[in-house]
Write a protein that holds these residues in place. Structure first.
Motif, mmCIF file in Angstrom:
data_model
loop_
_atom_site.group_PDB
_atom_site.id
_atom_site.type_symbol
_atom_site.label_atom_id
_atom_site.label_comp_id
_atom_site.label_asym_id
_atom_site.label_seq_id
_atom_site.Cartn_x
_atom_site.Cartn_y
_atom_site.Cartn_z
ATOM 1 N N LEU A 268 44.250 31.766 45.976
ATOM 2 C CA LEU A 268 43.601 32.946 46.535
ATOM 3 C C LEU A 268 44.319 34.224 46.099
ATOM 4 C CD1 LEU A 268 41.310 33.957 48.337
ATOM 5 C CD2 LEU A 268 42.879 33.780 50.287
ATOM 6 N N ALA A 269 45.648 34.197 46.089
ATOM 7 C CA ALA A 269 46.417 35.383 45.704
ATOM 8 C C ALA A 269 46.188 35.742 44.243
ATOM 9 C CB ALA A 269 47.907 35.150 45.973
ATOM 10 N N ILE A 270 46.115 34.733 43.370
ATOM 11 C CA ILE A 270 45.851 34.994 41.947
ATOM 12 C C ILE A 270 44.409 35.451 41.763
ATOM 13 C CG2 ILE A 270 45.713 33.956 39.647
ATOM 14 C CD1 ILE A 270 47.972 32.039 40.543
ATOM 15 N N GLY A 271 43.476 34.785 42.449
ATOM 16 C CA GLY A 271 42.082 35.191 42.365
ATOM 17 C C GLY A 271 41.870 36.623 42.829
ATOM 18 N N SER A 276 40.286 42.244 41.711
ATOM 19 C CA SER A 276 40.552 43.625 42.136
ATOM 20 C C SER A 276 41.248 44.472 41.086
ATOM 21 C CB SER A 276 41.425 43.612 43.402
ATOM 22 O OG SER A 276 42.738 43.135 43.118
ATOM 23 N N HIS A 277 41.448 43.942 39.868
ATOM 24 C CA HIS A 277 42.396 44.591 38.966
ATOM 25 C C HIS A 277 41.933 45.931 38.399
ATOM 26 C CE1 HIS A 277 40.133 42.532 35.642
ATOM 27 N NE2 HIS A 277 40.510 43.581 34.936
ATOM 28 N N HIS A 278 40.659 46.282 38.504
ATOM 29 C CA HIS A 278 40.244 47.622 38.080
ATOM 30 C C HIS A 278 40.544 48.696 39.114
ATOM 31 C CE1 HIS A 278 37.458 47.247 34.329
ATOM 32 N NE2 HIS A 278 38.625 46.671 34.149
ATOM 33 N N GLY A 279 40.990 48.296 40.273
ATOM 34 C CA GLY A 279 41.573 49.237 41.225
ATOM 35 C C GLY A 279 40.624 49.971 42.140
ATOM 36 N N LYS A 280 39.424 50.237 41.688
ATOM 37 C CA LYS A 280 38.451 50.982 42.490
ATOM 38 C C LYS A 280 37.069 50.365 42.309
ATOM 39 C CE LYS A 280 40.821 55.461 42.050
ATOM 40 N NZ LYS A 280 40.675 56.877 41.627
ATOM 41 N N LYS A 281 36.266 50.466 43.368
ATOM 42 C CA LYS A 281 34.914 49.906 43.284
ATOM 43 C C LYS A 281 34.093 50.618 42.217
ATOM 44 C CE LYS A 281 34.738 48.014 47.949
ATOM 45 N NZ LYS A 281 34.023 47.968 49.246
ATOM 46 N N GLU A 282 34.286 51.936 42.085
ATOM 47 C CA GLU A 282 33.521 52.664 41.078
ATOM 48 C C GLU A 282 33.959 52.313 39.652
ATOM 49 O OE1 GLU A 282 36.350 55.817 42.956
ATOM 50 O OE2 GLU A 282 35.334 53.952 43.535
ATOM 51 N N TYR A 283 35.101 51.632 39.510
ATOM 52 C CA TYR A 283 35.552 51.158 38.205
ATOM 53 C C TYR A 283 35.156 49.706 37.953
ATOM 54 C CZ TYR A 283 38.519 55.340 37.874
ATOM 55 O OH TYR A 283 39.000 56.634 37.820
ATOM 56 N N PRO A 289 42.636 46.341 45.458
ATOM 57 C CA PRO A 289 43.886 45.588 45.547
ATOM 58 C C PRO A 289 44.510 45.745 46.942
ATOM 59 C CG PRO A 289 43.833 46.960 43.564
ATOM 60 C CD PRO A 289 42.674 47.374 44.404
ATOM 61 N N SER A 290 44.880 44.624 47.533
ATOM 62 C CA SER A 290 45.421 44.698 48.894
ATOM 63 C C SER A 290 46.722 43.938 49.065
ATOM 64 C CB SER A 290 44.384 44.177 49.901
ATOM 65 O OG SER A 290 44.067 42.820 49.646
ATOM 66 N N PRO A 292 50.852 43.620 47.196
ATOM 67 C CA PRO A 292 51.702 44.341 46.230
ATOM 68 C C PRO A 292 51.529 43.830 44.807
ATOM 69 C CG PRO A 292 53.023 42.960 47.708
ATOM 70 C CD PRO A 292 51.645 43.005 48.274
ATOM 71 N N GLU A 293 51.315 42.522 44.649
ATOM 72 C CA GLU A 293 51.127 41.967 43.307
ATOM 73 C C GLU A 293 49.849 42.509 42.670
ATOM 74 O OE1 GLU A 293 53.579 39.271 45.795
ATOM 75 O OE2 GLU A 293 51.542 40.066 46.042
ATOM 76 N N ALA A 294 48.775 42.580 43.454
ATOM 77 C CA ALA A 294 47.505 43.097 42.928
ATOM 78 C C ALA A 294 47.603 44.584 42.639
ATOM 79 C CB ALA A 294 46.377 42.815 43.926
ATOM 80 N N LEU A 295 48.288 45.335 43.492
ATOM 81 C CA LEU A 295 48.477 46.770 43.252
ATOM 82 C C LEU A 295 49.233 47.003 41.948
ATOM 83 C CD1 LEU A 295 49.422 47.841 46.875
ATOM 84 C CD2 LEU A 295 47.452 48.701 45.595
ATOM 85 N N ILE A 296 50.251 46.200 41.712
ATOM 86 C CA ILE A 296 51.073 46.380 40.513
ATOM 87 C C ILE A 296 50.277 46.045 39.249
ATOM 88 C CG2 ILE A 296 53.055 45.435 39.245
ATOM 89 C CD1 ILE A 296 54.440 45.141 42.016
ATOM 90 N N VAL A 297 49.544 44.935 39.261
ATOM 91 C CA VAL A 297 48.761 44.559 38.069
ATOM 92 C C VAL A 297 47.685 45.597 37.792
ATOM 93 C CG1 VAL A 297 47.167 42.867 37.089
ATOM 94 C CG2 VAL A 297 49.230 42.097 38.287
ATOM 95 N N SER A 298 47.030 46.080 38.832
ATOM 96 C CA SER A 298 45.999 47.108 38.643
ATOM 97 C C SER A 298 46.588 48.365 38.019
ATOM 98 C CB SER A 298 45.345 47.437 39.989
ATOM 99 O OG SER A 298 44.423 48.490 39.849
ATOM 100 N N ALA A 299 47.752 48.796 38.507
ATOM 101 C CA ALA A 299 48.399 49.992 37.965
ATOM 102 C C ALA A 299 48.827 49.772 36.514
ATOM 103 C CB ALA A 299 49.602 50.373 38.825
ATOM 104 N N ALA A 300 49.367 48.598 36.209
ATOM 105 C CA ALA A 300 49.810 48.306 34.845
ATOM 106 C C ALA A 300 48.626 48.239 33.882
ATOM 107 C CB ALA A 300 50.590 46.995 34.821
#
Length: 335
Positions: A268-271, A276-283, A289-290, A292-300
């Motif tokens: 679930l965490a990887i999924g 969520s990796h584009h960071g925003k719904k409009e993207y 991302p909810s 810390p791992e998802a936030l970091i990958v989205s930012a990178a």
């Protein structure tokens, strides 16, 4: 026309200034007949070599030659009408750099259709500037640095068939890493950046699961294997157009995970990182991302896209500012 030394597409885009002439060889990837504001016909062409793609214009006075059998012959109007339906055609172009409304344009005054036997179209395919052997070593070193069960999960996911597709695939149709080996190059950059950022917060005492972070980064764009295809140039598939790579990637990973007895929270965490990796719904991300791992990958992921845009965009004026990049929503400063 090929007796003199030809320049690469990248040389034309990076080094030539308005008024300078060029001679290049590549493959014609698209040809569209259009009309200007005076209703005069012109050709909007895309020519690619291993260093990049150049969009050029051929006006009504452009000379077209058929040199596929050796001796050049002028194309008649019936032959010229077939150009839009020609694919994988090697061409030689002679042209000049111009400037219109503060933007560089490339006009060709002679175009030669060349023999595919002498100039194989595959030899002009644009590839990553990073050697694939190096990227393969880096990828598997990162995988093997993970603990269990993530290391086994990644080895099982990237089996021989999946790996052969993954290492060749482009990361996009345009805008960033849109070439052979582009997906693995982008994936590695995002993963290395994610791990570096994750280490900073881990060392501050935050609870960062580096294995989940790594797996999510390595898998974040896996849906692009079904969203894009590549012949001489990347193209979007029907699945990519009507579903998009984010849900395609999430579905691919979750279907894979069903076949194995992996921890549900890990899956679930990887999924969540993938979806969520584009960071925003409009993207294009269905959820934000909810973790810390998802936030970091989205930012990178966003950072790697923007840095690629900056690096691949030439300055367009005396202030060293680029032309406006609509996707990045900014002009880049190239000093």
């Amino acid at each position: 026309m090929l007796d003199d030394i030809c320049v690469t597409i990248n040389d034309i885009k990076e080094n030539l200034k308005p008024g300078e002439k060029f001679k290049a060889v590549g493959v014609l990837t698209s040809a569209r007949l259009k009309r200007d504001k005076n209703d005069q016909p012109y050709w909007d062409l895309a020519v690619m070599d291993a260093s990049g793609t150049l969009n050029v214009k051929a006006w009504s006075d452009t000379k077209w030659w058929d040199a596929r059998l050796g001796e050049k012959k002028a194309l008649d109007q019936d032959q010229l009408a077939e150009i839009e339906r020609i694919s994988r055609q090697p061409v030689g172009i002679l042209g000049v750099v111009t400037k219109f409304k503060q933007k560089l344009q490339y006009h060709v005054n002679q175009i030669y259709l060349l023999s595919a036997d002498k100039y194989p179209p595959e030899s002009f395919m644009e590839k990553s500037p990073v050697p694939i052997e190096q990227m393969e070593r880096d990828f598997w070193a990162i995988v093997d640095s993970c603990g269990e069960p993530v290391r086994t999960l990644l080895h099982d996911f990237f089996d021989d068939e999946m790996w052969e597709r993954f290492k060749v695939a482009p990361a996009a149709v345009k805008n960033h890493h849109a070439y052979v080996h582009g997906l693995i190059e982008h994936t590695l950059d995002v993963t290395k950046a994610s791990r570096a950022i994750g280490s900073i917060y881990l060392n501050k005492g935050l609870k960062i699961d580096m294995d989940i972070l790594t797996a999510g980064a390595l898998l974040h764009d896996i849906g692009k294997l079904n969203a894009y295809s590549i012949d001489l140039a990347p193209q979007i598939t029907l699945q990519g157009a009507v579903i998009d790579h984010i849900p395609l990637g999430y579905f691919t990973f979750m279907e894979f995970a069903k076949r194995f007895n992996f921890d549900e929270n890990v899956i679930l965490a990887i999924g969540h990182i993938i979806i969520s990796h584009h960071g925003k719904k409009e993207y294009g991300s269905p959820v934000l991302p909810s973790t810390p791992e998802a936030l970091i990958v989205s930012a990178a992921d966003e950072l790697d896209f923007l840095v690629y845009c900056w690096n691949s965009t030439p300055p367009a004026d005396e202030l060293s500012l680029s032309e406006y990049n609509g996707v990045a929503q900014r002009r880049f400063w190239k000093s």
